[in-house]
Write an enzyme that holds these catalytic residues in place. Structure first.
Site, PDB file in Angstrom:
ATOM      1  CD  GLU A   1      -2.278   1.531   2.622  1.00 12.74           C
ATOM      2  OE1 GLU A   1      -3.538   2.326   2.291  1.00 12.74           O
ATOM      3  OE2 GLU A   1      -2.069   0.946   3.313  1.00 12.74           O
TER       4      GLU A   1
ATOM      5  CG  ASP B   1      -1.972  15.447  -1.975  1.00 16.85           C
ATOM      6  OD1 ASP B   1      -3.290  16.295  -3.058  1.00 16.85           O
ATOM      7  OD2 ASP B   1      -0.971  15.869  -0.933  1.00 16.85           O
TER       8      ASP B   1
ATOM      9  CB  THR C   1      -8.291   4.126   4.619  1.00 17.08           C
ATOM     10  OG1 THR C   1      -8.614   5.353   3.887  1.00 17.08           O
ATOM     11  CG2 THR C   1      -7.866   3.793   3.686  1.00 17.08           C
TER      12      THR C   1
ATOM     13  CD  GLU D   1     -13.083   3.198   2.114  1.00 13.82           C
ATOM     14  OE1 GLU D   1     -14.561   2.673   2.087  1.00 13.82           O
ATOM     15  OE2 GLU D   1     -11.880   2.455   2.596  1.00 13.82           O
TER      16      GLU D   1
END
Length: 213
Positions: A44, A118, A191, A194
């Site tokens: 990730e 980003d 996440t 999220e």
């Protein structure tokens, strides 16, 4: 993910070499040896505070996971979560996502996750987006033929840009979710971003993009 500078963050990382690989150049080509098994390696890029990578590792014990972030403080919080989990199938790297070929051999990574990157919305910053073509070239090298990128974001502009970037690069858009949380997708691991955004009613976008042979 940007957070305030955390006192002692680098020392915290250095104190846990069982999880944090501080000389990843030496690990290139030897990741399965480092994990001590022949399981596939998934990474990730932009791991934030570690909610996704630890959740995935818990859900899939037969896969080795590597969380990557360039921010010392952020990675130190991810380490907290890894330590709390007690999982053995996670490693962390303090490196830049643009230099992954320095740490992974060709085809050494089985699958890549890009979560809530980003968006760099200004046109002049396009080359900094993690789905820009130069990044895709890097990812393609470390992934196997037909390797995949799984991408999630709440930013519609970045999502549309990424779909276009994947397509222009010649990738196959295997599956696209325009509202992930309203879909029948199972096994989603959220996440930190999220959880925050979805709690406010924001739509979460997801795509699984595959390189061609």
């Amino acid at each position: 993910m940007r957070v305030r500078k955390r006192k002692g963050a680098m020392e915290h990382l250095e104190n846990h070499p069982e999880y944090v690989i501080l000389e990843p150049e030496k690990a290139k080509g030897y990741w399965q040896d480092i994990f001590g098994n022949s399981n596939p390696v998934h990474i990730e890029v932009g791991s934030g505070k570690g909610a996704f990578i630890t959740g995935m590792a818990a859900q899939n014990p037969d896969i080795n996971y590597i969380g990557i972030d360039i921010q010392v403080s952020v990675l130190s919080y991810a380490l907290d979560k890894v330590l709390e989990s007690g999982l053995s199938n996670i490693k962390l790297l303090l490196v830049d996502g643009s230099s992954l070929t320095n740490y992974f051999e060709n085809g050494e990574v089985g699958l890549m996750y890009l979560n809530f990157s980003d968006p760099w919305p200004k046109t002049r910053h396009e080359k900094r987006r993690l789905t820009y073509k130069s990044f895709l070239e890097t990812y393609q090298q470390i992934l196997p033929p037909r390797g995949e990128i799984h991408f999630k974001t709440d930013n519609r502009g970045l999502f549309e840009y990424s779909l276009s970037s994947f397509s222009q690069y010649g990738m196959i858009l295997k599956k696209v979710w325009l509202d992930l949380h309203a879909s029948d997708y199972e096994g989603n691991v959220m996440t930190e971003y999220e959880k925050k955004f979805s709690s406010k009613g924001q739509v979460i976008y997801r795509v699984e993009a595959q390189f061609k042979d």
